[in-house]
Design a protein around this motif. Structure first.
Motif, PDB file in Angstrom:
ATOM      1  N   UNK A  75       9.347 -28.298  -6.394  1.00 47.08           N
ATOM      2  CA  UNK A  75      10.621 -28.145  -5.690  1.00 47.08           C
ATOM      3  C   UNK A  75      10.387 -28.178  -4.188  1.00 47.08           C
ATOM      4  N   UNK A  76      11.239 -28.901  -3.479  1.00 43.46           N
ATOM      5  CA  UNK A  76      11.171 -28.991  -2.019  1.00 43.46           C
ATOM      6  C   UNK A  76      12.277 -28.138  -1.412  1.00 43.46           C
ATOM      7  N   UNK A  77      11.910 -27.259  -0.482  1.00 37.85           N
ATOM      8  CA  UNK A  77      12.881 -26.381   0.182  1.00 37.85           C
ATOM      9  C   UNK A  77      12.887 -26.661   1.679  1.00 37.85           C
ATOM     10  N   UNK A  78      14.050 -26.494   2.289  1.00 34.07           N
ATOM     11  CA  UNK A  78      14.187 -26.626   3.735  1.00 34.07           C
ATOM     12  C   UNK A  78      14.785 -25.339   4.288  1.00 34.07           C
ATOM     13  N   UNK A  79      14.241 -24.879   5.408  1.00 32.68           N
ATOM     14  CA  UNK A  79      14.704 -23.623   5.999  1.00 32.68           C
ATOM     15  C   UNK A  79      15.372 -23.863   7.347  1.00 32.68           C
ATOM     16  N   UNK A 136       7.003 -26.656  -0.023  1.00 36.43           N
ATOM     17  CA  UNK A 136       6.842 -27.195  -1.359  1.00 36.43           C
ATOM     18  C   UNK A 136       6.453 -26.054  -2.310  1.00 36.43           C
ATOM     19  N   UNK A 137       7.237 -25.882  -3.371  1.00 35.19           N
ATOM     20  CA  UNK A 137       6.932 -24.904  -4.413  1.00 35.19           C
ATOM     21  C   UNK A 137       6.496 -25.658  -5.664  1.00 35.19           C
ATOM     22  N   UNK A 138       5.234 -25.467  -6.038  1.00 33.31           N
ATOM     23  CA  UNK A 138       4.702 -26.038  -7.273  1.00 33.31           C
ATOM     24  C   UNK A 138       4.635 -24.918  -8.303  1.00 33.31           C
ATOM     25  N   UNK A 139       5.212 -25.120  -9.471  1.00 29.22           N
ATOM     26  CA  UNK A 139       5.346 -23.992 -10.395  1.00 29.22           C
ATOM     27  C   UNK A 139       5.195 -24.408 -11.853  1.00 29.22           C
ATOM     28  N   UNK A 140       4.853 -23.405 -12.666  1.00 32.41           N
ATOM     29  CA  UNK A 140       4.963 -23.504 -14.113  1.00 32.41           C
ATOM     30  C   UNK A 140       5.681 -22.240 -14.582  1.00 32.41           C
ATOM     31  N   UNK A 141       5.560 -21.906 -15.850  1.00 31.24           N
ATOM     32  CA  UNK A 141       6.307 -20.756 -16.372  1.00 31.24           C
ATOM     33  C   UNK A 141       5.869 -19.428 -15.758  1.00 31.24           C
ATOM     34  N   UNK A 163      11.528 -32.031  -8.997  1.00 31.45           N
ATOM     35  CA  UNK A 163      10.950 -32.951  -9.978  1.00 31.45           C
ATOM     36  C   UNK A 163      10.363 -32.100 -11.098  1.00 31.45           C
ATOM     37  N   UNK A 164      10.932 -32.199 -12.292  1.00 34.08           N
ATOM     38  CA  UNK A 164      10.444 -31.435 -13.435  1.00 34.08           C
ATOM     39  C   UNK A 164       9.477 -32.273 -14.258  1.00 34.08           C
ATOM     40  N   UNK A 165       8.419 -31.611 -14.705  1.00 31.60           N
ATOM     41  CA  UNK A 165       7.389 -32.270 -15.509  1.00 31.60           C
ATOM     42  C   UNK A 165       6.990 -33.630 -14.928  1.00 31.60           C
ATOM     43  N   UNK A 180       0.315 -31.374 -12.394  1.00 31.33           N
ATOM     44  CA  UNK A 180       0.554 -30.360 -11.367  1.00 31.33           C
ATOM     45  C   UNK A 180      -0.593 -29.352 -11.382  1.00 31.33           C
ATOM     46  N   UNK A 181      -1.220 -29.141 -10.228  1.00 25.98           N
ATOM     47  CA  UNK A 181      -2.312 -28.184 -10.115  1.00 25.98           C
ATOM     48  C   UNK A 181      -1.836 -26.946  -9.361  1.00 25.98           C
ATOM     49  N   UNK A 182      -2.000 -25.811  -9.984  1.00 27.73           N
ATOM     50  CA  UNK A 182      -1.636 -24.537  -9.358  1.00 27.73           C
ATOM     51  C   UNK A 182      -2.905 -23.698  -9.283  1.00 27.73           C
ATOM     52  N   UNK A 183      -3.434 -23.574  -8.078  1.00 26.48           N
ATOM     53  CA  UNK A 183      -4.721 -22.902  -7.885  1.00 26.48           C
ATOM     54  C   UNK A 183      -4.558 -21.721  -6.939  1.00 26.48           C
ATOM     55  N   UNK A 184      -5.010 -20.567  -7.354  1.00 25.06           N
ATOM     56  CA  UNK A 184      -4.960 -19.388  -6.497  1.00 25.06           C
ATOM     57  C   UNK A 184      -5.983 -19.528  -5.377  1.00 25.06           C
TER      58      UNK A 184
END
Length: 281
Positions: A28-32, A66-71, A225-227, A232-236
């Motif tokens: 998800x793309x966000x604008x502030x 940019x928010x990259x996410x899963x469940x 953009x879903x799936x 998609x890589x989510x790394x701490x």
């Protein structure tokens, strides 16, 4: 025999649904945007310069994230962009004490990790996600193709968030405790994207948060953009000096004092104008 077949089919379907839920991902793309209304002494800053500064500050606060996410997890970070030009004859020093270069959230484990680059030194701030007592409303609105529902929360914050100094003058009431005010934060979330997440530190609603407004700043989703086809890589984040939130706040205070001394006209900057603005978290 037919009953056994039916049971096997149900088991296979449930396994498929569970697997699909675990693999659910999105970007998800966000604008502030932030309201900017700063009153300055007209004998020190003329109206033309004041307007140029306001325009420049508005641009500074127009950011893309940019928010990259899963469940269960997400990574939220600012999209790189060129800085806004400084108005002629004036140097503006922006000090943001509430941001994060990379913000990792794990909503299942209710914890987060902030990776912050502070003047070339990287810190890792680890803490629990603060529970948010959302109040659900009945109002709805559309954001793009998604139907969103309203939720609100109240929070206290300093009435004067940071300060402004011109030509090295110290902020008024700098030594006093800031006066607090109660604000209402409004969020719009969509159950059509069933993830317990959102921009920044916001989470805890039965659907992805697409818009947040705290009275001075608005963050709104402009694209989802879903799936996606690409994995998609989510790394701490792991790199950086590990500190507590309290320790990091003390480091930031010290750095801000050093910056004030560095940019003070009394330290050899002559009669140039200085505007310092701090934006707290």
């Amino acid at each position: 025999m037919k009953d056994i077949v039916k049971v096997l089919i149900v088991v296979v379907l449930l396994a498929s649904i569970k697997s699909h839920a675990q693999e659910f991902t999105g970007v998800a793309t966000y604008k502030s945007k932030r309201k900017v209304d700063i009153k300055l002494d007209s004998t020190q800053v003329n109206s033309e310069m004041h307007q140029k500064m306001m325009d420049m500050l508005k641009k500074q606060f127009e950011k893309t994230y940019i928010l990259t996410f899963n469940k269960e997890e997400s990574v939220y970070k600012e999209e790189e962009s060129l800085g806004a030009p400084q108005p002629g004859g004036m140097e503006v020093v922006m000090i943001n004490t509430g941001g994060a270069d990379v913000l990792y959230k794990n909503t299942k484990e209710e914890r987060y990790t902030n990776q912050n680059d502070v003047f070339g030194k990287i810190f890792l701030i680890k803490d629990e996600l603060k529970k948010l007592d959302w109040q659900f409303g009945s109002e709805t609105k559309n954001i793009g193709e998604y139907t969103c529902y309203k939720a609100t929360i109240t929070r206290e914050r300093p009435k004067i968030v940071g300060g402004i100094s011109v030509n090295g003058d110290k902020d008024l009431d700098e030594e006093k405790e800031p006066e607090m005010e109660t604000i209402t934060i409004t969020a719009w979330y969509t159950p059509q994207i069933p993830v317990n997440n959102g921009p920044g530190n916001y989470y805890g609603l039965p659907g992805l948060i697409l818009e947040v407004n705290d009275g001075s700043e608005t963050v709104i989703c402009s694209k989802i953009v879903l799936n996606p086809k690409n994995e998609v890589e989510i790394t701490e984040p792991k790199k950086g000096k590990k500190v507590t939130k309290e320790e990091f706040d003390k480091i930031m205070e010290k750095k801000m004092e050093e910056m004030k001394e560095r940019y003070s006209p009394r330290r050899g900057k002559g009669d140039g104008q200085e505007i310092e603005i701090r934006i707290g978290g």
